[in-house]
Design an enzyme around this catalytic site. Structure first.
Site, PDB file in Angstrom:
ATOM      1  N   GLY A   1      -6.436  -5.745 -18.865  1.00  0.00           N
ATOM      2  CA  GLY A   1      -7.225  -5.866 -17.635  1.00  0.00           C
ATOM      3  C   GLY A   1      -7.859  -4.526 -17.309  1.00  0.00           C
ATOM      4  O   GLY A   1      -7.146  -3.565 -17.031  1.00  0.00           O
ATOM      5  N   GLY A   2      -9.184  -4.483 -17.347  1.00  0.00           N
ATOM      6  CA  GLY A   2      -9.900  -3.240 -17.049  1.00  0.00           C
ATOM      7  C   GLY A   2     -10.533  -3.307 -15.674  1.00  0.00           C
ATOM      8  O   GLY A   2     -11.675  -2.907 -15.473  1.00  0.00           O
ATOM      9  N   GLY A   3      -9.784  -3.838 -14.693  1.00  0.00           N
ATOM     10  CA  GLY A   3     -10.250  -3.841 -13.299  1.00  0.00           C
ATOM     11  C   GLY A   3      -9.803  -2.562 -12.619  1.00  0.00           C
ATOM     12  O   GLY A   3      -9.600  -1.528 -13.279  1.00  0.00           O
TER      13      GLY A   3
ATOM     14  N   CYS B   1       0.842  -1.203   0.000  1.00  0.00           N
ATOM     15  CA  CYS B   1       0.000   0.000   0.000  1.00  0.00           C
ATOM     16  C   CYS B   1       0.876   1.251   0.000  1.00  0.00           C
ATOM     17  O   CYS B   1       0.689   2.153  -0.810  1.00  0.00           O
ATOM     18  CB  CYS B   1      -0.923  -0.026   1.209  1.00  0.00           C
ATOM     19  SG  CYS B   1      -1.801   1.524   1.446  1.00  0.00           S
TER      20      CYS B   1
ATOM     21  N   HIS C   1     -25.983  22.502   2.736  1.00  0.00           N
ATOM     22  CA  HIS C   1     -25.980  23.082   1.384  1.00  0.00           C
ATOM     23  C   HIS C   1     -25.006  24.242   1.334  1.00  0.00           C
ATOM     24  O   HIS C   1     -24.993  25.045   2.257  1.00  0.00           O
ATOM     25  CB  HIS C   1     -27.383  23.585   1.036  1.00  0.00           C
ATOM     26  CG  HIS C   1     -27.468  24.237  -0.293  1.00  0.00           C
ATOM     27  ND1 HIS C   1     -27.427  23.523  -1.480  1.00  0.00           N
ATOM     28  CD2 HIS C   1     -27.549  25.553  -0.654  1.00  0.00           C
ATOM     29  CE1 HIS C   1     -27.508  24.368  -2.505  1.00  0.00           C
ATOM     30  NE2 HIS C   1     -27.570  25.600  -2.019  1.00  0.00           N
TER      31      HIS C   1
ATOM     32  N   LYS D   1      -1.866   7.034  -5.880  1.00  0.00           N
ATOM     33  CA  LYS D   1      -2.739   8.198  -5.674  1.00  0.00           C
ATOM     34  C   LYS D   1      -1.967   9.503  -5.831  1.00  0.00           C
ATOM     35  O   LYS D   1      -2.501  10.513  -6.279  1.00  0.00           O
ATOM     36  CB  LYS D   1      -3.409   8.147  -4.293  1.00  0.00           C
ATOM     37  CG  LYS D   1      -4.786   7.509  -4.326  1.00  0.00           C
ATOM     38  CD  LYS D   1      -4.807   6.004  -4.345  1.00  0.00           C
ATOM     39  CE  LYS D   1      -5.006   5.340  -5.642  1.00  0.00           C
ATOM     40  NZ  LYS D   1      -4.993   3.890  -5.612  1.00  0.00           N
TER      41      LYS D   1
ATOM     42  N   ASP E   1      -4.349  -9.580   1.908  1.00  0.00           N
ATOM     43  CA  ASP E   1      -4.361 -10.108   0.535  1.00  0.00           C
ATOM     44  C   ASP E   1      -4.023 -11.596   0.492  1.00  0.00           C
ATOM     45  O   ASP E   1      -4.440 -12.302  -0.423  1.00  0.00           O
ATOM     46  CB  ASP E   1      -3.338  -9.368  -0.339  1.00  0.00           C
ATOM     47  CG  ASP E   1      -3.822  -7.985  -0.754  1.00  0.00           C
ATOM     48  OD1 ASP E   1      -4.848  -7.543  -0.218  1.00  0.00           O
ATOM     49  OD2 ASP E   1      -3.157  -7.359  -1.602  1.00  0.00           O
TER      50      ASP E   1
ATOM     51  N   ALA F   1      -6.442  -2.407   1.327  1.00  0.00           N
ATOM     52  CA  ALA F   1      -5.654  -2.084   2.520  1.00  0.00           C
ATOM     53  C   ALA F   1      -6.537  -1.961   3.763  1.00  0.00           C
ATOM     54  O   ALA F   1      -6.200  -2.482   4.834  1.00  0.00           O
ATOM     55  CB  ALA F   1      -4.892  -0.780   2.281  1.00  0.00           C
TER      56      ALA F   1
ATOM     57  N   GLU G   1     -10.011  -5.603 -22.055  1.00  0.00           N
ATOM     58  CA  GLU G   1     -10.658  -6.293 -20.928  1.00  0.00           C
ATOM     59  C   GLU G   1     -11.351  -7.554 -21.448  1.00  0.00           C
ATOM     60  O   GLU G   1     -12.101  -7.494 -22.420  1.00  0.00           O
ATOM     61  CB  GLU G   1     -11.656  -5.342 -20.249  1.00  0.00           C
ATOM     62  CG  GLU G   1     -12.660  -6.009 -19.305  1.00  0.00           C
ATOM     63  CD  GLU G   1     -12.039  -6.806 -18.164  1.00  0.00           C
ATOM     64  OE1 GLU G   1     -11.128  -6.295 -17.510  1.00  0.00           O
ATOM     65  OE2 GLU G   1     -12.478  -7.965 -17.926  1.00  0.00           O
TER      66      GLU G   1
HETATM   67  P1  NAI Z   1      -8.880  -6.852 -10.681  1.00  0.00           P
HETATM   68  O1  NAI Z   1      -9.272  -8.207 -10.272  1.00  0.00           O
HETATM   69  O2  NAI Z   1      -9.548  -5.656 -10.091  1.00  0.00           O
HETATM   70  O3  NAI Z   1      -9.058  -6.690 -12.275  1.00  0.00           O
HETATM   71  C1  NAI Z   1      -8.450  -7.545 -13.189  1.00  0.00           C
HETATM   72  C2  NAI Z   1      -9.181  -7.390 -14.501  1.00  0.00           C
HETATM   73  O4  NAI Z   1      -8.459  -8.081 -15.498  1.00  0.00           O
HETATM   74  C3  NAI Z   1     -10.583  -7.977 -14.459  1.00  0.00           C
HETATM   75  O5  NAI Z   1     -11.488  -7.032 -14.983  1.00  0.00           O
HETATM   76  C4  NAI Z   1     -10.456  -9.227 -15.346  1.00  0.00           C
HETATM   77  O6  NAI Z   1     -11.641  -9.537 -16.011  1.00  0.00           O
HETATM   78  C5  NAI Z   1      -9.355  -8.784 -16.309  1.00  0.00           C
HETATM   79  N1  NAI Z   1      -8.611  -9.879 -16.926  1.00  0.00           N
HETATM   80  C6  NAI Z   1      -8.172 -11.011 -16.334  1.00  0.00           C
HETATM   81  N2  NAI Z   1      -7.506 -11.768 -17.243  1.00  0.00           N
HETATM   82  C7  NAI Z   1      -7.516 -11.082 -18.402  1.00  0.00           C
HETATM   83  C8  NAI Z   1      -7.003 -11.330 -19.701  1.00  0.00           C
HETATM   84  N3  NAI Z   1      -6.347 -12.454 -19.981  1.00  0.00           N
HETATM   85  N4  NAI Z   1      -7.201 -10.404 -20.674  1.00  0.00           N
HETATM   86  C9  NAI Z   1      -7.872  -9.261 -20.411  1.00  0.00           C
HETATM   87  N5  NAI Z   1      -8.405  -8.992 -19.200  1.00  0.00           N
HETATM   88  C10 NAI Z   1      -8.205  -9.880 -18.213  1.00  0.00           C
HETATM   89  O7  NAI Z   1      -7.291  -6.809 -10.499  1.00  0.00           O
HETATM   90  P2  NAI Z   1      -6.292  -5.584 -10.530  1.00  0.00           P
HETATM   91  O8  NAI Z   1      -6.901  -4.417 -11.229  1.00  0.00           O
HETATM   92  O9  NAI Z   1      -5.009  -6.133 -11.036  1.00  0.00           O
HETATM   93  O10 NAI Z   1      -6.154  -5.219  -8.995  1.00  0.00           O
HETATM   94  C11 NAI Z   1      -5.672  -6.200  -8.060  1.00  0.00           C
HETATM   95  C12 NAI Z   1      -6.254  -5.981  -6.681  1.00  0.00           C
HETATM   96  O11 NAI Z   1      -5.773  -4.788  -6.114  1.00  0.00           O
HETATM   97  C13 NAI Z   1      -7.769  -5.902  -6.706  1.00  0.00           C
HETATM   98  O12 NAI Z   1      -8.302  -6.730  -5.710  1.00  0.00           O
HETATM   99  C14 NAI Z   1      -8.056  -4.473  -6.394  1.00  0.00           C
HETATM  100  O13 NAI Z   1      -9.267  -4.303  -5.689  1.00  0.00           O
HETATM  101  C15 NAI Z   1      -6.836  -4.047  -5.571  1.00  0.00           C
HETATM  102  N6  NAI Z   1      -6.619  -2.638  -5.763  1.00  0.00           N
HETATM  103  C16 NAI Z   1      -7.413  -1.745  -5.127  1.00  0.00           C
HETATM  104  C17 NAI Z   1      -7.273  -0.398  -5.352  1.00  0.00           C
HETATM  105  C18 NAI Z   1      -8.202   0.539  -4.685  1.00  0.00           C
HETATM  106  O14 NAI Z   1      -8.851   0.162  -3.731  1.00  0.00           O
HETATM  107  N7  NAI Z   1      -8.355   1.755  -5.162  1.00  0.00           N
HETATM  108  C19 NAI Z   1      -6.267   0.135  -6.249  1.00  0.00           C
HETATM  109  C20 NAI Z   1      -5.502  -0.894  -6.897  1.00  0.00           C
HETATM  110  C21 NAI Z   1      -5.676  -2.223  -6.642  1.00  0.00           C
END
Ligand code: NAI
Length: 473
Positions: free
Chosen positions: A188-190, A42, A452, A51, A319, A327, A211
């Protein structure tokens, strides 16, 4: 020399160090073993540095748009080394803060790689920790009554897609880029993919997101995912969903190219660099789990609701146990685990009460069930949605994209979920979190007076909108 402790925490990230402080406040004698730096992912490779970069990107974009506020600036230019310096100084400040907290809590910090040993001359049960010290000195032996495994996670890649320093990165390498590429492919669009897409587009980089699933941010409510798609496209991000990336088609020379099957045809994507953000794997290797009866399933350590593993004096949080890899979840789990060790009868964590935040621009925040999850679980629902376009403070702010959406049980009025896209929603979600903990109904949220002009008025209006009673929409 062997030293005895009430608790040894393996891993000094946000989960581990917070648990150590809580344990010390409960009167336990505590040690932390950390192989890299206190503060963990983190602080050094995740939330905080990303951030800091996002904030610079936001300031850059807003400066370019300053004219609409009646502020004339010359064409702003980006000094990326300075952006990186600022990021590092924030990390360094917080790192010193964590080190100070360890001293204040009289927590012994062992800088080295810790491994769990099996039953030995030191203890009849598994759990003695052997620390291979970073300074090359002889291994330390720590004999704890309890162990807390908080070793975190590392970025995953795809088979055939090797991470190198030059072309293909994970977020670890991307955070330390010395200069920005002109173009990037994000796989990956997560959460990580979208935060980086938003940041890099605001910095002026040409971004393509590939994604696999039909929507970006697939775990969010579908209205949120749709809105973010719209907002990212507005920034110029090329979002390709349903993209089956052919990882071993990658070619690197003067940039990187990769193929993906999209709607039955094979497309080639080309950019200066590539970021892989397809999830994170638990750090379970080499920590001595084979010397214990601890169970690992799908790569994650298995625990009960108080975070005890199969070895009841060895707990695991964060994790490394999977679930929501956040975090604030790790630190909360850590406090519960430690309170349980100290017989404090903590309440187990309710996953429905965990807020999630995404620091794209606009931001995303949510707590509780999505509309799709509520329906899958058999609820008959009613929803209230209110746009920031009708919120005076959002207009003043110059950021009117997004909404607050509240989902409630049609029959009981129970609050099921709250989802927000828009300015500062990551700071506003705590109201919804408190409402969930207090089991408030939308009517009770609306009864709480929202001053407000504030952005939080959107929450009051969305709560009233659940029964059609919104005022400004
Ligand atoms: P994630 O699980 O959020 O997203 C991974 C994305 O990759 C998913 O949409 C999935 O469908 C896609 N994917 C998987 N295999 C693929 C492929 N072969 N081709 C194309 N797309 C594919 O994982 P991410 O973004 O790597 O984050 C990891 C962890 O870290 C998550 O649990 C997240 O919540 C956490 N995190 C949290 C943050 C926050 O709270 N702001 C910031 C950064 C990370």
């Amino acid at each position: 020399m062997a030293q005895e402790y009430d608790l040894v925490v393996l891993g000094g990230g946000t989960g581990g160090y917070v648990a150590a402080i809580r344990a010390s406040k409960l009167g336990l004698k505590v040690a932390i073993v950390e192989a890299r730096e206190l503060g963990g992912t983190c602080l050094h490779r995740g939330c905080i540095p990303s951030k800091a970069l996002l904030r610079s990107a936001e300031v850059f974009r807003q400066t370019k748009e300053a004219d609409q506020f009646g502020v004339s600036t010359q064409t702003p230019t980006l000094n990326f080394p300075k952006v990186q310096e600022r990021k590092q100084s924030i990390v360094d400040t917080l790192h010193k803060g964590v080190q100070g907290l360890m001293k204040k809590g009289k927590i012994d910090v062992f800088e080295g790689f810790g491994r769990i040993l099996g039953p030995s001359i030191f203890s009849p049960t598994a759990g003695t920790i052997s620390v291979e010290m970073n300074n090359g000195e002889e291994n330390e032996m720590l004999i704890p009554k309890n162990v807390l495994v908080a070793t975190g996670s590392s970025p995953k890649s795809l088979p055939g897609l090797d991470i190198d320093e030059q072309y293909v990165m994970t977020s670890d390498e991307a955070l330390n880029m010395k200069e920005l590429p002109a173009s990037i492919i994000i796989i990956g669009g997560g959460v990580i993919g979208i935060e980086w897409a938003s940041m890099l587009a605001d910095f002026g980089v040409e971004v393509t997101v590939l994604e696999y699933l039909p929507h970006i941010l697939p775990t969010e409510d579908q209205d949120v995912s749709k809105e973010l798609t719209k907002q990212m496209k507005k920034k110029g991000v090329n979002i390709v969903t349903g993209a089956k990336v052919l990882a071993d088609s990658v070619e690197k020379s003067e940039g990187v190219s990769i193929q993906a099957e999209v709607a039955g045809t094979t497309e080639t994507y080309q950019a200066d660099r590539m970021l892989v953000s397809v999830g994170r794997a638990a750090n379970v290797k080499n920590i001595g789990l084979e010397n214990t009866t601890i169970e690992v399933e799908d790569g994650f350590i298995q625990t009960n609701k108080y975070y005890q593993t199969k070895e009841s004096h060895i707990y695991a949080i964060g994790d490394v146990i999977g679930g929501m890899q956040l975090a604030h979840v790790a630190s909360h789990e850590g406090m519960i685990a430690v309170e349980h060790m100290a017989d404090q009868l903590p309440h187990p964590l309710n996953p429905d009460h965990i807020p999630t935040c995404i620091y794209s621009s606009p931001e995303v925040a949510s707590v509780g069930l999505t509309e799709q999850q509520a329906e899958e679980q058999g609820y008959e629902i009613k929803t209230g949605k209110f746009s920031f376009q009708a919120i005076g403070k959002a207009l003043v702010y110059g950021e009117t994209d997004g909404f607050v959406k509240i989902i409630a049980d049609k029959h009981s009025d129970d609050l099921l979920g709250v989802h927000m896209v828009g300015p500062h929603v990551t700071d506003m979600i705590s109201e919804a979190g408190l409402a969930k903990v207090l089991d408030a109904t939308p009517w009770e949220i609306a009864e709480s007076i929202h001053p407000h002009p504030t952005l939080a008025e959107a929450i009051g209006e969305a709560a009233m909108a659940v029964d059609g009673n919104q005022i400004h929409g």
